[in-house]
Design a protein around this motif. Structure first.
Motif, short mmCIF file in Angstrom:
data_model
loop_
_atom_site.label_atom_id
_atom_site.label_comp_id
_atom_site.label_asym_id
_atom_site.label_seq_id
_atom_site.Cartn_x
_atom_site.Cartn_y
_atom_site.Cartn_z
N ARG A 6 41.23 33.20 44.88
CA ARG A 6 41.10 33.14 43.09
C ARG A 6 40.23 32.06 42.73
O ARG A 6 39.71 31.98 41.76
N ASP A 111 41.16 44.71 43.24
CA ASP A 111 41.41 43.36 42.72
C ASP A 111 40.72 42.39 43.74
O ASP A 111 40.73 42.49 44.98
N ALA A 114 40.21 36.63 41.05
CA ALA A 114 40.68 36.42 39.79
C ALA A 114 40.51 37.73 38.92
O ALA A 114 40.89 37.77 37.92
N TRP A 115 39.40 38.70 39.55
CA TRP A 115 39.14 39.66 39.04
C TRP A 115 39.88 41.03 38.99
O TRP A 115 40.42 41.31 40.27
N ARG A 116 39.71 42.03 38.35
CA ARG A 116 40.05 43.33 38.68
C ARG A 116 38.57 44.31 38.15
O ARG A 116 38.13 44.21 37.14
N ARG A 150 44.24 38.94 34.63
CA ARG A 150 42.73 38.95 35.36
C ARG A 150 41.68 39.18 34.59
O ARG A 150 41.83 39.97 33.39
N HIS A 152 38.32 41.30 33.75
CA HIS A 152 37.97 42.66 34.21
C HIS A 152 36.63 43.11 34.13
O HIS A 152 36.01 42.79 33.13
#
Ligand SMILES: Nc1ncnc2c1ncn2[C@@H]1O[C@@H]2COP(=O)(O)O[C@H]2[C@H]1O
Length: 268
Positions: A6, A111, A114-116, A150, A152
Protein backbone atom coordinates in the motif's frame (compact mmCIF):
# COMPACT_ATOMS: atom_id res chain seq x y z
CA UNK A 1 0.68 -11.82 -6.03
CA UNK A 2 2.09 -8.42 -7.10
CA UNK A 3 4.94 -7.30 -4.91
CA UNK A 4 3.70 -3.76 -4.35
CA UNK A 5 2.39 -2.76 -0.97
CA UNK A 6 0.00 0.00 0.00
CA UNK A 7 2.90 2.41 0.51
CA UNK A 8 4.70 1.74 -2.78
CA UNK A 9 3.69 2.76 -6.29
CA UNK A 10 2.36 0.01 -8.52
CA UNK A 11 3.85 -0.21 -12.02
CA UNK A 12 1.47 -1.04 -14.87
CA UNK A 13 2.09 -1.50 -18.58
CA UNK A 14 -0.70 -1.29 -21.16
CA UNK A 15 -0.35 -3.15 -24.45
CA UNK A 16 -3.29 -2.43 -26.71
CA UNK A 17 -4.64 -3.23 -30.17
CA UNK A 18 -1.98 -5.74 -31.13
CA UNK A 19 -4.28 -7.21 -33.84
CA UNK A 20 -2.55 -10.61 -33.98
CA UNK A 21 -3.62 -13.23 -36.50
CA UNK A 22 -3.76 -17.02 -36.34
CA UNK A 23 -0.76 -16.95 -38.69
CA UNK A 24 2.40 -15.57 -37.09
CA UNK A 25 3.19 -13.51 -40.20
CA UNK A 26 -0.27 -11.90 -40.50
CA UNK A 27 -0.27 -8.25 -41.61
CA UNK A 28 -2.54 -5.26 -41.00
CA UNK A 29 -2.16 -2.48 -43.61
CA UNK A 30 1.08 -4.15 -44.65
CA UNK A 31 2.54 -4.26 -41.13
CA UNK A 32 3.39 -7.63 -39.55
CA UNK A 33 1.55 -7.29 -36.24
CA UNK A 34 3.36 -10.02 -34.31
CA UNK A 35 6.76 -8.67 -35.24
CA UNK A 36 5.65 -5.22 -34.18
CA UNK A 37 4.31 -6.50 -30.84
CA UNK A 38 7.61 -8.28 -30.22
CA UNK A 39 9.53 -5.02 -30.77
CA UNK A 40 7.26 -3.21 -28.34
CA UNK A 41 7.71 -5.95 -25.73
CA UNK A 42 11.49 -5.68 -26.18
CA UNK A 43 11.19 -1.95 -25.51
CA UNK A 44 9.11 -2.57 -22.37
CA UNK A 45 11.76 -5.00 -21.10
CA UNK A 46 14.52 -2.46 -21.78
CA UNK A 47 12.68 0.30 -19.95
CA UNK A 48 11.03 -1.43 -16.99
CA UNK A 49 11.46 -4.23 -14.52
CA UNK A 50 9.25 -5.23 -11.62
CA UNK A 51 6.02 -4.62 -13.55
CA UNK A 52 3.05 -5.41 -11.32
CA UNK A 53 0.34 -5.61 -13.95
CA UNK A 54 0.04 -5.98 -17.71
CA UNK A 55 -3.20 -4.55 -19.13
CA UNK A 56 -4.34 -5.71 -22.58
CA UNK A 57 -7.20 -3.38 -23.49
CA UNK A 58 -8.76 -5.04 -26.49
CA UNK A 59 -8.18 -5.99 -30.11
CA UNK A 60 -5.47 -8.36 -28.97
CA UNK A 61 -6.51 -10.31 -32.06
CA UNK A 62 -7.58 -9.25 -35.52
CA UNK A 63 -9.26 -12.54 -36.40
CA UNK A 64 -10.50 -13.77 -32.99
CA UNK A 65 -8.64 -17.07 -33.35
CA UNK A 66 -7.57 -19.17 -30.36
CA UNK A 67 -4.08 -19.35 -31.90
CA UNK A 68 -3.76 -15.54 -31.83
CA UNK A 69 -4.69 -15.38 -28.11
CA UNK A 70 -2.39 -18.27 -27.25
CA UNK A 71 0.43 -16.45 -29.00
CA UNK A 72 -0.34 -13.15 -27.24
CA UNK A 73 -0.11 -15.05 -23.96
CA UNK A 74 3.15 -16.79 -24.90
CA UNK A 75 4.74 -13.50 -25.99
CA UNK A 76 3.73 -11.59 -22.87
CA UNK A 77 4.05 -14.32 -20.24
CA UNK A 78 6.47 -13.31 -17.48
CA UNK A 79 6.45 -9.63 -18.51
CA UNK A 80 4.46 -8.68 -15.39
CA UNK A 81 3.50 -10.30 -12.09
CA UNK A 82 -0.14 -10.35 -13.22
CA UNK A 83 -2.08 -9.76 -16.43
CA UNK A 84 -5.63 -8.75 -17.25
CA UNK A 85 -7.31 -8.76 -20.67
CA UNK A 86 -10.53 -7.19 -21.86
CA UNK A 87 -12.05 -7.55 -25.35
CA UNK A 88 -12.31 -5.06 -28.19
CA UNK A 89 -14.45 -5.06 -31.32
CA UNK A 90 -12.15 -7.41 -33.22
CA UNK A 91 -11.98 -9.93 -30.38
CA UNK A 92 -14.06 -13.02 -29.75
CA UNK A 93 -14.78 -12.84 -26.01
CA UNK A 94 -15.76 -16.51 -25.77
CA UNK A 95 -12.49 -17.60 -27.36
CA UNK A 96 -10.55 -15.30 -25.03
CA UNK A 97 -12.32 -16.81 -22.00
CA UNK A 98 -11.62 -20.33 -23.27
CA UNK A 99 -7.91 -19.59 -23.80
CA UNK A 100 -7.71 -17.95 -20.34
CA UNK A 101 -9.63 -20.73 -18.53
CA UNK A 102 -7.95 -21.63 -15.24
CA UNK A 103 -6.17 -18.26 -15.03
CA UNK A 104 -7.25 -14.88 -13.66
CA UNK A 105 -6.56 -13.02 -16.89
CA UNK A 106 -10.20 -12.31 -17.72
CA UNK A 107 -11.22 -11.40 -14.16
CA UNK A 108 -12.56 -7.85 -14.11
CA UNK A 109 -11.44 -6.59 -10.68
CA UNK A 110 -7.94 -6.56 -9.23
CA UNK A 111 -6.66 -4.84 -6.09
CA UNK A 112 -3.13 -3.56 -6.32
CA UNK A 113 -1.65 -1.71 -3.36
CA UNK A 114 -3.95 1.21 -2.56
CA UNK A 115 -5.65 0.90 -5.95
CA UNK A 116 -8.44 -1.09 -7.53
CA UNK A 117 -8.23 -1.77 -11.27
CA UNK A 118 -11.55 -2.50 -12.98
CA UNK A 119 -11.77 -3.91 -16.52
CA UNK A 120 -15.04 -3.54 -18.40
CA UNK A 121 -16.20 -5.12 -21.65
CA UNK A 122 -17.38 -2.41 -24.08
CA UNK A 123 -17.52 -4.67 -27.13
CA UNK A 124 -20.77 -5.37 -28.99
CA UNK A 125 -20.81 -8.61 -31.00
CA UNK A 126 -20.73 -7.86 -34.72
CA UNK A 127 -20.23 -4.09 -34.27
CA UNK A 128 -17.22 -1.75 -34.42
CA UNK A 129 -18.72 0.76 -31.96
CA UNK A 130 -18.83 0.22 -28.19
CA UNK A 131 -21.62 0.04 -25.61
CA UNK A 132 -21.81 -0.92 -21.93
CA UNK A 133 -24.73 -3.23 -21.18
CA UNK A 134 -26.43 -3.25 -17.76
CA UNK A 135 -24.20 -6.09 -16.53
CA UNK A 136 -21.08 -3.99 -17.10
CA UNK A 137 -22.59 -0.87 -15.51
CA UNK A 138 -23.68 -2.89 -12.47
CA UNK A 139 -20.27 -4.51 -12.21
CA UNK A 140 -18.71 -1.04 -12.22
CA UNK A 141 -21.13 0.32 -9.62
CA UNK A 142 -20.54 -2.67 -7.35
CA UNK A 143 -16.73 -2.62 -7.71
CA UNK A 144 -16.63 1.11 -6.89
CA UNK A 145 -19.11 0.91 -4.00
CA UNK A 146 -17.28 -2.00 -2.39
CA UNK A 147 -13.98 -0.13 -2.11
CA UNK A 148 -14.52 3.59 -1.42
CA UNK A 149 -11.14 3.77 0.37
CA UNK A 150 -9.22 2.76 -2.76
CA UNK A 151 -8.18 4.80 -5.78
CA UNK A 152 -9.73 3.41 -8.96
CA UNK A 153 -8.45 2.92 -12.50
CA UNK A 154 -11.12 1.84 -15.00
CA UNK A 155 -10.07 0.19 -18.27
CA UNK A 156 -11.99 -0.79 -21.39
CA UNK A 157 -11.63 -0.68 -25.18
CA UNK A 158 -13.76 2.10 -26.73
CA UNK A 159 -13.19 5.85 -26.26
CA UNK A 160 -15.87 7.53 -24.08
CA UNK A 161 -15.08 11.07 -25.33
CA UNK A 162 -14.28 12.53 -28.71
CA UNK A 163 -10.54 12.33 -29.28
CA UNK A 164 -10.48 14.86 -32.11
CA UNK A 165 -10.66 12.42 -35.03
CA UNK A 166 -14.08 12.99 -36.63
CA UNK A 167 -14.19 9.58 -38.29
CA UNK A 168 -13.79 7.86 -34.93
CA UNK A 169 -16.67 9.67 -33.18
CA UNK A 170 -19.33 7.18 -34.37
CA UNK A 171 -17.24 4.14 -33.37
CA UNK A 172 -16.58 5.13 -29.76
CA UNK A 173 -18.51 4.18 -26.63
CA UNK A 174 -22.08 5.06 -27.58
CA UNK A 175 -23.47 5.25 -24.03
CA UNK A 176 -20.68 7.20 -22.38
CA UNK A 177 -23.36 9.15 -20.45
CA UNK A 178 -24.24 5.98 -18.54
CA UNK A 179 -20.57 5.45 -17.70
CA UNK A 180 -20.09 9.03 -16.53
CA UNK A 181 -23.29 8.88 -14.46
CA UNK A 182 -21.74 6.05 -12.41
CA UNK A 183 -18.30 7.65 -12.24
CA UNK A 184 -19.68 11.00 -11.10
CA UNK A 185 -21.14 9.27 -8.02
CA UNK A 186 -17.71 7.94 -6.96
CA UNK A 187 -15.06 10.58 -6.24
CA UNK A 188 -12.37 7.92 -5.78
CA UNK A 189 -12.15 7.31 -9.55
CA UNK A 190 -8.77 8.65 -10.67
CA UNK A 191 -8.48 7.57 -14.31
CA UNK A 192 -10.10 5.94 -17.32
CA UNK A 193 -7.83 4.09 -19.75
CA UNK A 194 -8.75 2.71 -23.16
CA UNK A 195 -7.43 1.46 -26.52
CA UNK A 196 -9.14 1.44 -29.95
CA UNK A 197 -7.92 4.88 -31.07
CA UNK A 198 -4.31 3.82 -31.83
CA UNK A 199 -2.88 7.13 -30.54
CA UNK A 200 -1.77 8.92 -27.39
CA UNK A 201 -4.46 10.92 -25.56
CA UNK A 202 -4.17 12.52 -22.10
CA UNK A 203 -6.89 14.86 -20.90
CA UNK A 204 -9.12 15.35 -17.83
CA UNK A 205 -12.84 15.40 -17.06
CA UNK A 206 -13.97 16.59 -13.61
CA UNK A 207 -10.53 15.77 -12.20
CA UNK A 208 -10.54 12.26 -13.69
CA UNK A 209 -7.63 11.52 -16.05
CA UNK A 210 -8.68 10.31 -19.50
CA UNK A 211 -5.97 8.23 -21.16
CA UNK A 212 -5.61 6.42 -24.46
CA UNK A 213 -2.57 4.86 -25.99
CA UNK A 214 -0.73 3.90 -29.16
CA UNK A 215 -1.35 0.51 -30.69
CA UNK A 216 1.48 -1.99 -30.66
CA UNK A 217 1.07 -2.02 -34.47
CA UNK A 218 -0.50 0.52 -36.87
CA UNK A 219 -1.14 4.11 -35.64
CA UNK A 220 -4.03 6.41 -36.56
CA UNK A 221 -3.20 10.06 -37.32
CA UNK A 222 -4.32 12.46 -34.54
CA UNK A 223 -6.75 15.16 -35.64
CA UNK A 224 -7.79 13.41 -38.85
CA UNK A 225 -11.29 13.95 -40.23
CA UNK A 226 -11.28 10.72 -42.21
CA UNK A 227 -9.63 7.36 -41.70
CA UNK A 228 -5.91 8.06 -41.83
CA UNK A 229 -2.97 5.94 -40.82
CA UNK A 230 -0.35 7.75 -38.72
CA UNK A 231 3.40 7.74 -39.23
CA UNK A 232 4.40 7.33 -35.57
CA UNK A 233 6.01 4.13 -34.40
CA UNK A 234 4.23 1.37 -32.44
CA UNK A 235 4.32 1.78 -28.69
CA UNK A 236 2.82 1.25 -25.26
CA UNK A 237 1.80 3.15 -22.10
CA UNK A 238 3.31 2.75 -18.63
CA UNK A 239 1.59 3.96 -15.44
CA UNK A 240 2.85 4.37 -11.89
CA UNK A 241 -0.07 4.40 -9.49
CA UNK A 242 0.99 6.03 -6.24
CA UNK A 243 -0.51 5.18 -2.87
CA UNK A 244 -1.82 8.74 -2.46
CA UNK A 245 -3.79 8.54 -5.74
CA UNK A 246 -1.27 10.32 -7.96
CA UNK A 247 -0.55 8.89 -11.40
CA UNK A 248 2.65 9.18 -13.36
CA UNK A 249 2.22 7.94 -16.89
CA UNK A 250 3.79 8.14 -20.31
CA UNK A 251 3.91 6.61 -23.73
CA UNK A 252 7.00 5.03 -25.21
CA UNK A 253 7.55 4.03 -28.82
CA UNK A 254 9.89 1.72 -30.66
CA UNK A 255 12.84 3.51 -32.26
CA UNK A 256 15.37 2.72 -34.93
CA UNK A 257 13.13 0.46 -36.99
CA UNK A 258 11.42 1.26 -40.25
CA UNK A 259 8.04 -0.41 -40.17
CA UNK A 260 6.53 -1.27 -43.50
CA UNK A 261 3.11 0.33 -43.62
CA UNK A 262 0.99 0.57 -46.74
CA UNK A 263 -0.29 4.16 -46.50
CA UNK A 264 -2.26 3.77 -49.71
CA UNK A 265 -4.80 1.50 -47.98
CA UNK A 266 -7.92 3.45 -47.07
CA UNK A 267 -9.36 1.08 -44.50
CA UNK A 268 -9.60 -2.51 -43.25
N1 LIG B 1 -11.88 3.80 -44.20
C1 LIG B 1 -12.44 3.62 -43.02
N2 LIG B 1 -13.34 4.50 -42.57
C2 LIG B 1 -13.90 4.33 -41.37
N3 LIG B 1 -13.61 3.31 -40.52
C3 LIG B 1 -12.73 2.40 -40.93
C4 LIG B 1 -12.09 2.51 -42.19
N4 LIG B 1 -11.27 1.47 -42.28
C5 LIG B 1 -11.37 0.75 -41.17
N5 LIG B 1 -12.24 1.30 -40.36
C6 LIG B 1 -12.65 0.84 -39.03
O1 LIG B 1 -12.10 1.71 -38.07
C7 LIG B 1 -11.75 0.95 -36.98
C8 LIG B 1 -10.75 1.51 -36.07
O2 LIG B 1 -10.50 0.65 -35.05
P1 LIG B 1 -10.43 -0.91 -35.24
O3 LIG B 1 -9.02 -1.31 -35.40
O4 LIG B 1 -11.22 -1.45 -34.17
O5 LIG B 1 -11.20 -1.27 -36.58
C9 LIG B 1 -11.22 -0.31 -37.59
C10 LIG B 1 -12.16 -0.56 -38.73
O6 LIG B 1 -13.25 -1.32 -38.31
Amino acid sequence: MPSSTRSAAALLVQLTDSHLFAEADGKLLGLATQDSLLRVIERVREEHSGIDLLLATGDLSQDGSAASYQRFHQLTEGLAAAARWTPGNHDEAEVMHAVCAGSERMQPVLDLGAWRVILLDSAVPGAVLGHFDETQLQLLERALSEAPERHHLICFHHHPVSIGCDWMDPIGLRNADALFAVIDRHPQVRALLWGHVHQDFDEQRNGVRLLASPSTCVQFAPGSEEFQVGSEAPGYRWLRLHADGRIDTGVSRVTGIDFEIDYSVTGY
